[in-house]
Design a protein around this motif. Structure first.
Motif, PDB file in Angstrom:
ATOM      1  N   ILE A  68      28.107 -12.674  -6.675  1.00  0.00           N
ATOM      2  CA  ILE A  68      27.808 -12.911  -8.087  1.00  0.00           C
ATOM      3  C   ILE A  68      29.080 -12.826  -8.929  1.00  0.00           C
ATOM      4  O   ILE A  68      29.331 -13.676  -9.788  1.00  0.00           O
ATOM      5  CB  ILE A  68      26.737 -11.912  -8.588  1.00  0.00           C
ATOM      6  CG1 ILE A  68      25.388 -12.264  -7.965  1.00  0.00           C
ATOM      7  CG2 ILE A  68      26.640 -11.917 -10.107  1.00  0.00           C
ATOM      8  CD1 ILE A  68      24.319 -11.222  -8.192  1.00  0.00           C
ATOM      9  N   TYR A  69      29.899 -11.816  -8.662  1.00  0.00           N
ATOM     10  CA  TYR A  69      31.146 -11.669  -9.414  1.00  0.00           C
ATOM     11  C   TYR A  69      32.088 -12.825  -9.122  1.00  0.00           C
ATOM     12  O   TYR A  69      32.746 -13.346 -10.019  1.00  0.00           O
ATOM     13  CB  TYR A  69      31.818 -10.337  -9.065  1.00  0.00           C
ATOM     14  CG  TYR A  69      33.176 -10.183  -9.699  1.00  0.00           C
ATOM     15  CD1 TYR A  69      33.295  -9.912 -11.058  1.00  0.00           C
ATOM     16  CD2 TYR A  69      34.337 -10.333  -8.949  1.00  0.00           C
ATOM     17  CE1 TYR A  69      34.537  -9.790 -11.652  1.00  0.00           C
ATOM     18  CE2 TYR A  69      35.589 -10.218  -9.531  1.00  0.00           C
ATOM     19  CZ  TYR A  69      35.681  -9.938 -10.884  1.00  0.00           C
ATOM     20  OH  TYR A  69      36.910  -9.825 -11.469  1.00  0.00           O
ATOM     21  N   ARG A  70      32.169 -13.256  -7.866  1.00  0.00           N
ATOM     22  CA  ARG A  70      33.142 -14.277  -7.467  1.00  0.00           C
ATOM     23  C   ARG A  70      32.735 -15.680  -7.905  1.00  0.00           C
ATOM     24  O   ARG A  70      33.567 -16.462  -8.344  1.00  0.00           O
ATOM     25  CB  ARG A  70      33.314 -14.228  -5.939  1.00  0.00           C
ATOM     26  CG  ARG A  70      34.116 -15.328  -5.326  1.00  0.00           C
ATOM     27  CD  ARG A  70      35.591 -15.245  -5.771  1.00  0.00           C
ATOM     28  NE  ARG A  70      36.379 -16.274  -5.152  1.00  0.00           N
ATOM     29  CZ  ARG A  70      36.658 -17.455  -5.696  1.00  0.00           C
ATOM     30  NH1 ARG A  70      36.203 -17.741  -6.883  1.00  0.00           N
ATOM     31  NH2 ARG A  70      37.389 -18.334  -5.069  1.00  0.00           N
ATOM     32  N   ILE A  72      23.627  -5.592  -0.428  1.00  0.00           N
ATOM     33  CA  ILE A  72      23.767  -5.382  -1.877  1.00  0.00           C
ATOM     34  C   ILE A  72      25.221  -5.534  -2.300  1.00  0.00           C
ATOM     35  O   ILE A  72      25.522  -6.170  -3.321  1.00  0.00           O
ATOM     36  CB  ILE A  72      23.207  -3.996  -2.278  1.00  0.00           C
ATOM     37  CG1 ILE A  72      21.688  -3.994  -2.131  1.00  0.00           C
ATOM     38  CG2 ILE A  72      23.606  -3.624  -3.688  1.00  0.00           C
ATOM     39  CD1 ILE A  72      21.055  -2.633  -2.282  1.00  0.00           C
ATOM     40  N   LEU A  73      26.143  -4.983  -1.499  1.00  0.00           N
ATOM     41  CA  LEU A  73      27.558  -5.117  -1.823  1.00  0.00           C
ATOM     42  C   LEU A  73      28.002  -6.579  -1.777  1.00  0.00           C
ATOM     43  O   LEU A  73      28.716  -7.047  -2.665  1.00  0.00           O
ATOM     44  CB  LEU A  73      28.405  -4.273  -0.869  1.00  0.00           C
ATOM     45  CG  LEU A  73      28.347  -2.765  -1.067  1.00  0.00           C
ATOM     46  CD1 LEU A  73      29.179  -2.066   0.010  1.00  0.00           C
ATOM     47  CD2 LEU A  73      28.819  -2.379  -2.441  1.00  0.00           C
ATOM     48  N   TYR A  74      27.587  -7.298  -0.738  1.00  0.00           N
ATOM     49  CA  TYR A  74      27.987  -8.700  -0.618  1.00  0.00           C
ATOM     50  C   TYR A  74      27.385  -9.538  -1.742  1.00  0.00           C
ATOM     51  O   TYR A  74      28.063 -10.411  -2.302  1.00  0.00           O
ATOM     52  CB  TYR A  74      27.566  -9.270   0.740  1.00  0.00           C
ATOM     53  CG  TYR A  74      27.991 -10.697   0.912  1.00  0.00           C
ATOM     54  CD1 TYR A  74      29.306 -11.024   1.196  1.00  0.00           C
ATOM     55  CD2 TYR A  74      27.082 -11.740   0.729  1.00  0.00           C
ATOM     56  CE1 TYR A  74      29.715 -12.335   1.336  1.00  0.00           C
ATOM     57  CE2 TYR A  74      27.478 -13.060   0.862  1.00  0.00           C
ATOM     58  CZ  TYR A  74      28.789 -13.351   1.165  1.00  0.00           C
ATOM     59  OH  TYR A  74      29.189 -14.647   1.282  1.00  0.00           O
ATOM     60  N   SER A  75      26.134  -9.275  -2.089  1.00  0.00           N
ATOM     61  CA  SER A  75      25.504 -10.014  -3.192  1.00  0.00           C
ATOM     62  C   SER A  75      26.230  -9.753  -4.502  1.00  0.00           C
ATOM     63  O   SER A  75      26.434 -10.674  -5.304  1.00  0.00           O
ATOM     64  CB  SER A  75      24.033  -9.620  -3.335  1.00  0.00           C
ATOM     65  OG  SER A  75      23.325  -9.946  -2.169  1.00  0.00           O
ATOM     66  N   SER A  76      26.620  -8.508  -4.725  1.00  0.00           N
ATOM     67  CA  SER A  76      27.370  -8.180  -5.946  1.00  0.00           C
ATOM     68  C   SER A  76      28.706  -8.908  -5.976  1.00  0.00           C
ATOM     69  O   SER A  76      29.100  -9.465  -7.006  1.00  0.00           O
ATOM     70  CB  SER A  76      27.613  -6.672  -6.031  1.00  0.00           C
ATOM     71  OG  SER A  76      26.395  -5.983  -6.005  1.00  0.00           O
ATOM     72  N   TRP A  77      29.423  -8.927  -4.839  1.00  0.00           N
ATOM     73  CA  TRP A  77      30.700  -9.641  -4.775  1.00  0.00           C
ATOM     74  C   TRP A  77      30.499 -11.137  -5.011  1.00  0.00           C
ATOM     75  O   TRP A  77      31.267 -11.764  -5.736  1.00  0.00           O
ATOM     76  CB  TRP A  77      31.363  -9.424  -3.414  1.00  0.00           C
ATOM     77  CG  TRP A  77      32.567 -10.273  -3.232  1.00  0.00           C
ATOM     78  CD1 TRP A  77      33.822 -10.026  -3.685  1.00  0.00           C
ATOM     79  CD2 TRP A  77      32.619 -11.545  -2.578  1.00  0.00           C
ATOM     80  NE1 TRP A  77      34.657 -11.061  -3.345  1.00  0.00           N
ATOM     81  CE2 TRP A  77      33.943 -12.014  -2.654  1.00  0.00           C
ATOM     82  CE3 TRP A  77      31.677 -12.321  -1.911  1.00  0.00           C
ATOM     83  CZ2 TRP A  77      34.334 -13.227  -2.108  1.00  0.00           C
ATOM     84  CZ3 TRP A  77      32.065 -13.529  -1.362  1.00  0.00           C
ATOM     85  CH2 TRP A  77      33.393 -13.965  -1.470  1.00  0.00           C
ATOM     86  N   LEU A 100      29.549 -15.543 -12.144  1.00  0.00           N
ATOM     87  CA  LEU A 100      29.740 -14.877 -13.426  1.00  0.00           C
ATOM     88  C   LEU A 100      30.472 -15.750 -14.449  1.00  0.00           C
ATOM     89  O   LEU A 100      30.095 -15.779 -15.622  1.00  0.00           O
ATOM     90  CB  LEU A 100      30.490 -13.565 -13.205  1.00  0.00           C
ATOM     91  CG  LEU A 100      30.359 -12.506 -14.272  1.00  0.00           C
ATOM     92  CD1 LEU A 100      28.904 -12.201 -14.545  1.00  0.00           C
ATOM     93  CD2 LEU A 100      31.095 -11.251 -13.860  1.00  0.00           C
TER      94      LEU A 100
END
Length: 146
Positions: free
Chosen positions: A119-121, A112-117, A124
Motif C-alpha cells: 500500500i505504501y509503495r 500484514i507487513l507485506y500488505s502495508s508495504w 498511496l
C-alpha cells in the motif's frame, strides 16, 4: 435485456398501528382483487451495452484466438489440467500449514507487513499508482503476446 416485475404488499406499518414485537404477521391472500389494488408494483430492468473495449470481453476473445490458432490443442488442455492440479495442491498445502500451531500467526503477521508495504509503495501516491498500472498493463500484454 432482462426485466423483473414484482407486486409487493404495502408496508406492514401502514396496515396495523400496533407496535408490539410479538404480534403475528397478517396472512396475505394470494389472488384477491381488493389486495391487488393496495399493492406497490416494482419493475426492475437490467440493461447492458456491449462494448468491445471491455476487459472481460477482450480476455475471452484472446483466449478464443489462442485456442483457434493453436496447433497443439492437447498441450493446451494439459496445461489447463496442470493449472487445476496446482491450484488444488496449493489449497491443500495451505490447509496443512494452517493446522500447524504457531506458523499461521507468523504468516498472518508477514502478510500484514507485506500488505502495508505494498500500500505504501504502490497505492498511496498518484505517481506510484500510475507505475503500478503500467507494470500491470505490460505484464498483461506480455502474457497475451501483444
Amino acid at each position: 435485456m432482462a426485466s423483473i416485475i414484482a407486486s409487493l404488499p404495502p408496508p406492514l406499518l401502514a396496515q396495523s398501528r400496533r407496535n408490539t414485537l410479538l404480534t403475528a404477521l397478517p396472512k396475505l391472500p394470494v389472488c384477491s382483487f381488493k389486495e391487488r389494488q393496495n399493492r406497490v408494483a416494482v419493475v426492475v430492468r437490467a440493461t447492458s451495452e456491449s462494448s468491445e473495449s471491455s476487459t472481460s470481453l477482450s480476455i475471452v476473445k484472446s483466449v478464443q484466438n489462442a485456442w483457434d490458432n493453436s496447433e497443439d490443442r492437447i498441450a493446451l488442455v494439459g496445461l489447463g489440467f496442470a493449472a487445476v492440479v496446482a491450484l488444488w495442491a496449493s489449497a491443500n498445502l495451505i490447509t496443512a500449514i494452517d493446522k500447524l500451531p504457531l506458523l499461521p500467526s507468523v504468516l498472518e503477521f508477514v502478510g500484514i507487513l507485506y500488505s502495508s508495504w505494498f500500500i505504501y509503495r504502490y497505492l498511496l501516491f498518484k505517481p506510484d499508482r500510475e507505475e503500478l498500472f503500467q507494470i500491470a498493463n505490460k505484464s498483461i500484454s506480455n502474457i497475451l503476446g501483444q
